[in-house]
Enzyme design. Structure first.
Site, mmCIF file in Angstrom:
data_model
loop_
_atom_site.group_PDB
_atom_site.id
_atom_site.type_symbol
_atom_site.label_atom_id
_atom_site.label_comp_id
_atom_site.label_asym_id
_atom_site.label_seq_id
_atom_site.Cartn_x
_atom_site.Cartn_y
_atom_site.Cartn_z
ATOM 1 C CE1 TYR A 17 -2.164 -4.748 9.227
ATOM 2 C CE2 TYR A 17 -2.236 -2.537 8.335
ATOM 3 C CZ TYR A 17 -2.518 -3.883 8.227
ATOM 4 O OH TYR A 17 -3.130 -4.359 7.095
ATOM 5 C CG ASN A 25 -7.780 -4.386 1.044
ATOM 6 O OD1 ASN A 25 -7.133 -3.370 1.285
ATOM 7 N ND2 ASN A 25 -7.235 -5.591 1.035
ATOM 8 C CG HIS A 27 -2.397 -1.090 14.905
ATOM 9 N ND1 HIS A 27 -2.486 -2.390 14.472
ATOM 10 C CD2 HIS A 27 -2.067 -1.149 16.208
ATOM 11 C CE1 HIS A 27 -2.223 -3.198 15.485
ATOM 12 N NE2 HIS A 27 -1.977 -2.481 16.544
ATOM 13 C CG HIS A 66 -1.946 -1.076 1.239
ATOM 14 N ND1 HIS A 66 -3.229 -0.935 0.761
ATOM 15 C CD2 HIS A 66 -1.853 -2.351 1.687
ATOM 16 C CE1 HIS A 66 -3.890 -2.075 0.927
ATOM 17 N NE2 HIS A 66 -3.078 -2.954 1.470
HETATM 18 FE FE1 HDD Z 1 -2.517 -4.774 5.454
HETATM 19 C C1 HDD Z 1 -1.047 -1.762 5.086
HETATM 20 C C2 HDD Z 1 -5.500 -3.460 4.366
HETATM 21 C C3 HDD Z 1 -3.905 -7.925 5.448
HETATM 22 C C4 HDD Z 1 0.242 -5.988 6.912
HETATM 23 N N1 HDD Z 1 -3.147 -2.976 4.836
HETATM 24 C C5 HDD Z 1 -2.388 -1.843 4.765
HETATM 25 C C6 HDD Z 1 -3.180 -0.749 4.301
HETATM 26 C C7 HDD Z 1 -4.434 -1.226 4.095
HETATM 27 C C8 HDD Z 1 -4.413 -2.626 4.441
HETATM 28 C C9 HDD Z 1 -5.623 -0.446 3.600
HETATM 29 C C10 HDD Z 1 -2.691 0.660 4.040
HETATM 30 C C11 HDD Z 1 -2.881 1.533 5.241
HETATM 31 C C12 HDD Z 1 -2.442 2.944 4.920
HETATM 32 O O1 HDD Z 1 -3.073 3.558 4.048
HETATM 33 O O2 HDD Z 1 -1.486 3.393 5.530
HETATM 34 N N2 HDD Z 1 -4.317 -5.542 4.928
HETATM 35 C C13 HDD Z 1 -5.439 -4.822 4.597
HETATM 36 C C14 HDD Z 1 -6.568 -5.725 4.535
HETATM 37 C C15 HDD Z 1 -6.114 -6.976 4.821
HETATM 38 C C16 HDD Z 1 -4.708 -6.859 5.088
HETATM 39 C C17 HDD Z 1 -7.982 -5.297 4.215
HETATM 40 C C18 HDD Z 1 -6.869 -8.270 4.907
HETATM 41 C C19 HDD Z 1 -8.052 -8.370 5.366
HETATM 42 N N3 HDD Z 1 -1.931 -6.625 6.020
HETATM 43 C C20 HDD Z 1 -2.661 -7.777 5.986
HETATM 44 C C21 HDD Z 1 -1.929 -8.843 6.640
HETATM 45 C C22 HDD Z 1 -0.761 -8.290 7.083
HETATM 46 C C23 HDD Z 1 -0.781 -6.900 6.682
HETATM 47 C C24 HDD Z 1 -2.415 -10.271 6.810
HETATM 48 C C25 HDD Z 1 0.367 -8.927 7.839
HETATM 49 C C26 HDD Z 1 0.244 -9.945 8.615
HETATM 50 N N4 HDD Z 1 -0.687 -4.031 5.822
HETATM 51 C C27 HDD Z 1 0.278 -4.701 6.462
HETATM 52 C C28 HDD Z 1 1.513 -3.869 6.735
HETATM 53 C C29 HDD Z 1 1.047 -2.462 6.219
HETATM 54 C C30 HDD Z 1 -0.312 -2.753 5.634
HETATM 55 C C31 HDD Z 1 2.780 -4.402 6.197
HETATM 56 C C32 HDD Z 1 2.004 -1.727 5.295
HETATM 57 C C33 HDD Z 1 2.021 -0.311 5.781
HETATM 58 C C34 HDD Z 1 1.274 -0.325 7.012
HETATM 59 O O3 HDD Z 1 0.859 -1.583 7.293
HETATM 60 O O4 HDD Z 1 1.042 0.634 7.737
HETATM 61 O O5 HDD Z 1 1.800 -3.864 8.074
#
Ligand code: HDD
Length: 730
Positions: free
Chosen positions: A370, A156, A347, A83
């Site tokens: 997060y 999402n 988060h 993202h």
């Molecule tokens: Fe995630 C970012 C949505 C599964 C780990 N995720 C991130 C963002 C969104 C989502 C909208 C961007 C937030 C922003 O604008 O700063 N993610 C989802 C949805 C998921 C999902 C709807 C499933 C239902 N994500 C998911 C899993 C993991 C992560 C299973 C790890 C175990 N996601 C992350 C992250 C991010 C992230 C790596 C990257 C930047 C951040 O968190 O802040 O931790």
């Protein structure tokens, strides 16, 4: 803690502008001011460094040079692991009615409360500088600045996910991101490694169906749904919990691009979605989304034929209808991209009393990931003190120190329990707003395994396929042919076809026909989901299900809205001024934005001598940047365009992308020359208006008002897919 804060339940009344006022303290504007160094010393000269002689070396003592250069050298922070590319907006959320019967969350309990929000929309796979219109899920993350603390709904635009357990997330992301050896391809899943992984992970099949559908190429961030994906919990004042799924519904309806258009936009305007959001807010077309919930009693946990804890499943709306509970309006663009959109930190574990999590193993992993990722991005635990992340309610605790600490904690006491500070800050009992986790009973053996109730990987993928219209199915097949067609390893293509075969044999056969590989029928190397039932799956064996879920189809739920659509008026010297004015007025009255497009910028002369300013020339724009095209009558103007490749291409491309096209009188000749085929036109000299397949044609003597109204109606219908049958025979 200040005396006045003591012993008070958290207030429910909120100033909708409270976040804006808080941010105001940090805004900086140099208008009418002298430039200074970071230390506030006025700068006298910033074009030359301090040197030992005019042609000599720069001096170490040049504090202004060193400060300026060092600051620049350190401008970047790591982009998000996923993202990375996004766009944000401020706004507010207001409930329709009190939800107190279901949740004690104060921001949902009082319809007079407007809670400030910051939303960040994003693509998932691409880097910060990648294009907006790639095929991908879109992030839809909302931070509610409530009086009880920040609540983040990090969703999402697709209601399910690729994997069931978050431990697979690093593998999934490695597979979809550019390859480690050559960092190719950027922001694209059309690659061997992604499909290699996916084809070995049948649990991803449902999400893949959504990803290949038109949902993955939204027309606008303002025109897509948002989903919390996981099952969460609402808990009310009495402690009664219910399962809840969150949905955002765009007031403008859900709309998509066409794949060919999306790819071209990625080159001509990689900022398409970001720009659309920004412009809409600047124009006062504030994006609006309804928050809806699906609620399920705890007693009904095993009522369905899928597990509520499995994030690869939806609860079909036909089984549990959506209850609209409030509306979000995005009405202000950020002042500074980096300070707000880049530094905002979401988060899913940012919860307020009344909202809780479940044991969904994907969600559980997110609850760790997060906070962890923010520590990497910010290099400090103090990111929650940054203006965009600060809550609007007071923060009191014994967290201290670390890089860039902002808060100046007073006194000697930095521990709990204490008596020297009279036990402050104190613990809040539940009735004073203290967060108490839902007391779910949990017991079990330590086991690294997944519940058998998660094993059905195909039923809902089939349900999705069955619920689409024929046009939507065609797009999905085309998308699969594109994505798999880019996979070099034939065995990977075949393995994914085996998955598709289990979704629907006809679907798999259609994809196979486009990618030169046979469907490997009978291949049992991929698990099918026929597992020995455990307790949870036994309970669900006769659970409720549906065979058709019209709610998942965009086409079946089309909202006919013209507001904020973009129309190009294509003309050269000699156009019919009166007609243009009448049509323009009708379009603007319907909330449509119009732009005049011509070979060159400047002024164009009408057949009766009036002038119109051209907004965009053929080199600065293209049909893909508009939702519809209008070619006014006027023989001279039309004749000129009939000799202009760019104008002809403009019309032909808009037709190919199934967009509304309107013209009258002599303009019909341009449509004929641009290969607008399979459509009935009005007689050029008649007084009639004909609307066929989104092409509105009027005879030279037709009523311009009727013509304009029929054009607006065609715009409301958006895409006229029936044209595709004439253009691309199966
Ligand atoms: Fe995630 C970012 C949505 C599964 C780990 N995720 C991130 C963002 C969104 C989502 C909208 C961007 C937030 C922003 O604008 O700063 N993610 C989802 C949805 C998921 C999902 C709807 C499933 C239902 N994500 C998911 C899993 C993991 C992560 C299973 C790890 C175990 N996601 C992350 C992250 C991010 C992230 C790596 C990257 C930047 C951040 O968190 O802040 O931790």
């Amino acid at each position: 803690m200040e005396e006045k804060d003591k012993h008070k339940a958290k207030p429910t009344h909120v100033d909708e502008n409270i976040k804006n006022k808080q941010l105001e303290q940090f805004r900086e504007d140099g208008k009418g001011q002298y430039m200074t160094t970071d230390q506030g010393v006025r700068v006298n000269h910033t074009d030359d460094s301090l040197k030992a002689g005019q042609r000599g070396p720069t001096l170490m003592e040049d504090f202004h040079f060193r400060e300026k250069m060092t600051h620049f050298d350190h401008e970047r922070m790591p982009e998000r692991a996923v993202h990375a590319r996004g766009a944000g907006a401020h706004g507010y959320f207001q409930p329709y009615e009190s939800m107190a019967a279901y949740t004690k969350a104060k921001f949902l309990s009082d319809r007079s409360v407007k809670t400030p929000v910051f939303v960040r929309f994003s693509t998932v796979a691409g880097s910060r500088g990648s294009a907006d219109t790639v095929r991908d899920a879109r992030g839809f993350a909302t931070k509610f600045y409530t009086q009880e603390g920040n609540y983040d709904l990090v969703g999402n635009n697709i209601p399910v996910f690729f994997i069931q357990d978050g431990i697979k997330f690093p593998d999934l992301v490695h597979a979809v991101k550019p390859d480690p050896d050559n960092e190719i391809p950027q922001a694209s899943a059309a690659q061997d490694s992604f499909w290699d992984f996916i084809s070995l992970m049948p649990e991803s099949t449902h999400m893949i169906m959504w990803l290949l559908s038109d949902r993955a190429i939204p027309r606008s961030f303002r025109m897509m749904e948002g989903f919390g994906v996981h099952t969460f919990r609402f808990v009310n004042e009495a402690g009664k919990a219910r399962f809840v799924k969150f949905h955002w519904r765009p007031v403008l309806g859900t709309h998509s691009l066409v794949w060919d258009e999306a790819q071209k936009l990625a080159g001509k305007d990689p900022d398409w979605l970001r720009r659309d959001l920004w412009d809409a807010i600047e124009q006062g077309n504030y994006p609006e989304f309804e928050l809806c919930v699906q609620m399920v009693d705890e007693a009904d946990e095993f009522k369905f034929d899928f597990d509520l804890l499995d994030a690869t499943k939806i609860i079909p709306e036909e089984l549990v209808p959506l209850k609209p509970i409030g509306k979000m309006v995005l009405n202000r663009n950020p002042d500074n991209f980096f300070a707000e959109t880049e530094q905002v930190a979401f988060h899913p574990g940012n919860l307020v009393p009344g909202i809780d999590v479940t044991n969904d193993p994907l969600l559980q992993a997110r609850l760790f990931s997060y906070l962890d990722t923010q520590l990497n991005r910010f290099n400090s635990t103090n990111f929650s003190e940054i203006p965009i992340n600060r809550p609007v309610c007071p923060v009191h605790n014994f967290q201290q120190d670390g890089f860039m600490r902002q808060t100046i904690n007073k006194g000697k006491v930095n521990y709990w329990p204490n008596s020297l500070a009279n036990g402050c800050p104190m613990m809040a009992p539940e009735n004073m707003g203290g967060y108490v986790h839902h007391a779910e009973k949990v017991e079990g053996h330590k086991i690294r395994a997944r519940s058998k109730s998660f094993d059905d990987h195909y039923s809902q993928a089939t349900l999705f396929w069955n619920s689409l219209t024929e046009d939507e199915k065609t797009h999905l097949v085309d998308a699969a042919r594109f994505e798999l067609g880019k996979v070099n390893t034939k065995a990977v293509r075949a393995r994914q076809l085996a998955n598709f075969h289990r979704v629907d044999p006809q679907f798999a056969a259609l994809v196979a026909a486009g990618i030169g590989v046979e469907v490997p029928i009978g291949d049992d190397s991929i698990p099918t989901g026929n597992f020995v039932a455990d307790d949870a799956s036994k309970k669900m064996a006769n659970g409720q299900s549906v065979k058709d879920s019209p709610a998942v189809s965009i086409d079946r739920n089309k909202k006919e809205v013209a507001k904020s659509r973009r129309v190009a008026i294509l003309l050269e010297d000699g156009y019919d001024y009166n007609e243009v004015m009448q049509v323009k007025e009708a379009l603007e009255a319907a909330g449509v934005t119009v732009e005049v497009v011509s070979k060159f910028q400047g002024k164009r002369l009408s057949s009766t001598g009036q002038e119109m300013e051209v907004d965009k020339s053929h080199v600065t724009t293209a049909s893909i940047m508009y939702d519809a095209v209008y070619i006014p009558d006027g023989e001279k103007s039309v004749r000129k365009m009939m000799g202009l490749g760019d104008a002809l291409h403009f019309v032909a491309e808009a037709f190919k992308h199934c967009k509304p096209i309107a013209t009258s009188g002599f303009g019909i000749n341009l449509l004929e020359k641009a290969f607008v085929v399979g459509v009935n036109f009005a007689d050029k000299e008649s007084g009639k208006v004909v609307s066929h397949s989104g092409v509105i044609t009027a005879g030279a003597n037709a009523d311009a008002g009727e013509f304009a109204n029929m054009f607006v109606e065609a715009i409301k219908k958006h895409r006229h897919w029936d044209r595709e049958k004439n253009m691309t025979p199966a």
